[in-house]
Design an enzyme around this catalytic site. Structure first.
Site, PDB file in Angstrom:
ATOM      1  N   TYR A 262       0.850  -1.198   0.000  1.00  0.00           N
ATOM      2  CA  TYR A 262       0.000   0.000   0.000  1.00  0.00           C
ATOM      3  C   TYR A 262       0.883   1.245   0.000  1.00  0.00           C
ATOM      4  CZ  TYR A 262      -3.043   3.697   1.702  1.00  0.00           C
ATOM      5  OH  TYR A 262      -3.724   4.871   1.828  1.00  0.00           O
TER       6      TYR A 262
ATOM      7  N   GLU B  14      -3.546   7.480  -3.664  1.00  0.00           N
ATOM      8  CA  GLU B  14      -3.347   6.107  -3.202  1.00  0.00           C
ATOM      9  C   GLU B  14      -2.971   5.186  -4.336  1.00  0.00           C
ATOM     10  OE1 GLU B  14      -6.199   4.860   0.557  1.00  0.00           O
ATOM     11  OE2 GLU B  14      -6.830   4.381  -1.449  1.00  0.00           O
TER      12      GLU B  14
END
Ligand code: GDP
Ligand code: MN
Length: 386
Positions: free
Chosen positions: A108, A197
């Site tokens: 991530y 993101e």
């Protein structure tokens, strides 16, 4: 403002983030053709703002163009339902067809503004692929953060630290990982994003590091400085009521309860929603009509709320300051004449021109209208009525 994955990945790719080759299509036939051009195995991905596409079956690996065409036909013909969409789901108009890769590990990468430290923060985790909120709740120590100096941005030593935290510091992997981190920070800062993101960033079987998913949200208050971002806006992805409200100058957010709220001021609107909850009710919306609301704007607010089939009662809570009580009363009367109150409407007015407002409401004798003396009285009345 949100944009689509394919738009986000384009911006990130231009900033040097490595991504697999992909095409955007809007028909099943075009998806099959895209597969033929890309070759090998592909992944078909619905282009909607809501997340959780993987689990909902709207991210699908396909081995041949026939399979891709079938997957695309399914996604374009069905609404996607995920925890982020609500039970009605969302329609899918476009698809991304991307070359599939063999995933060895998922990471991530994310960036937001840290409001406490007042600077951007880059976050990474080895527990990618899943929602970061889950990781944050379960194992907060698995999220590694670097705070950026607002003027200096992401520094090389921070890139090295973050890459090391992900175990991507071996020379061959570091280059791609650094490109992903630097590109993400570059796009975030340059376009004044509120969220950036990459989830997941993956390590592939052949040792490459690639961004497989991309998500960017932008700060609405900075958009006037970024016409190139504003041009990416997709109205069709918005809640139609929210769009209508914005056109009328109202701040409106649809929620899933059954008590409509008409309030002036964001703070009072939040307090009103809290009071409804306290009395056992559930708000159907957040609505701040604002200080400079016009009669037409206020009537539009009632139209939007009363058109919502979930609404079983309405609470009007106005503290007349710049927005005057009598204007709201007139709007109430006009809305009652125009659409009629099919559900009870509890009104609490206080402040500028309240006497005139009360008189107007008394004289109009609006059926379904209940007056309240204070906030607690208003909240308990509307909850009881619903
Ligand atoms: P989201 O569920 O809406 O966040 O959609 P993502 O784009 O993140 O895709 C969900 C999951 O699909 C990813 O976490 C991966 O596990 C998987 N996935 C996506 N692309 C590929 C690919 O090219 N190869 C493999 N093996 N898995 C993929
Ligand atoms: Mn994802």
């Amino acid at each position: 403002m949100k944009i689509h994955e394919y738009q986000s990945r384009q911006l990130l790719a231009e900033a040097g983030v490595p991504v697999p080759p992909a095409e955007v299509v809007d028909s099943a036939a075009a998806a099959g053709e895209a597969h033929r051009r890309i070759g090998g195995r592909v992944v078909v991905k619905a282009q909607v703002f809501a997340g959780g596409r993987g689990k909902a079956g709207f991210v699908k690996l396909c081995d041949n163009p026939q399979e891709t065409q079938a997957a695309a036909a399914f996604m374009l013909a069905n609404r996607m339902v995920s925890p982020q969409t609500g039970p009605a789901g969302v329609a899918v108009g476009r698809l991304l067809v991307a070359r599939a890769v063999d995933v060895v590990a998922e990471f991530y990468l994310g960036m937001v503004i840290d409001r406490v430290r007042r600077c951007p923060v880059v976050m990474v985790s080895r527990e990618g692929g899943v929602e970061i909120e889950e990781v944050a709740a379960r194992r907060p120590e698995a999220i590694i953060k670097e705070w950026l100096h607002p003027l200096l941005g992401l520094q090389p030593f921070q890139v090295r630290r973050l890459a090391a935290a992900l175990g991507l510091n071996a020379p061959d992997r570091f280059r791609d990982c650094a490109a992903a981190l630097t590109g993400l920070a570059d796009v975030f800062l340059r376009h004044e994003a509120s969220l950036a993101e990459i989830n997941p960033l993956v390590l592939t079987a052949d040792g490459r590091v690639l961004a497989l998913d991309a998500k960017l949200n932008f700060d609405d208050n900075a958009l006037f400085r970024h016409p190139e971002i504003l041009a990416l806006h997709d109205e069709s992805e918005e809640n139609p009521d929210e769009r209508r409200a914005r056109a009328a100058g109202l701040s409106y957010i649809a929620l899933d309860g059954n008590i409509g709220c008409v309030v002036n001021g964001a703070g009072l609107a939040m307090a009103t929603m809290d009071l409804i909850k306290l009395h056992g009710g559930r708000p159907a919306n957040f609505l701040d009509v604002g200080g400079s609301v016009t009669a037409e704007g206020a009537v539009e607010a009632f139209r939007i709320i009363l058109a919502d089939p979930k609404v079983r009662g309405v609470l009007v809570n106005i503290f007349g300051g710049i927005a005057k009580c009598d204007l709201i009363a007139e709007a109430l009367i006009a809305a009652a004449r125009e659409v009629g109150f099919s559900v009870p409407v509890v009104v609490r007015l206080e402040g500028t021109n309240v006497q005139r407002a009360r008189r107007l409401l008394e004289e109009a004798r609006v059926p379904g209208l209940l007056t309240a003396t204070d906030l607690t009285d208003a909240a308990s009345k509307v909850c009881a009525a619903v």
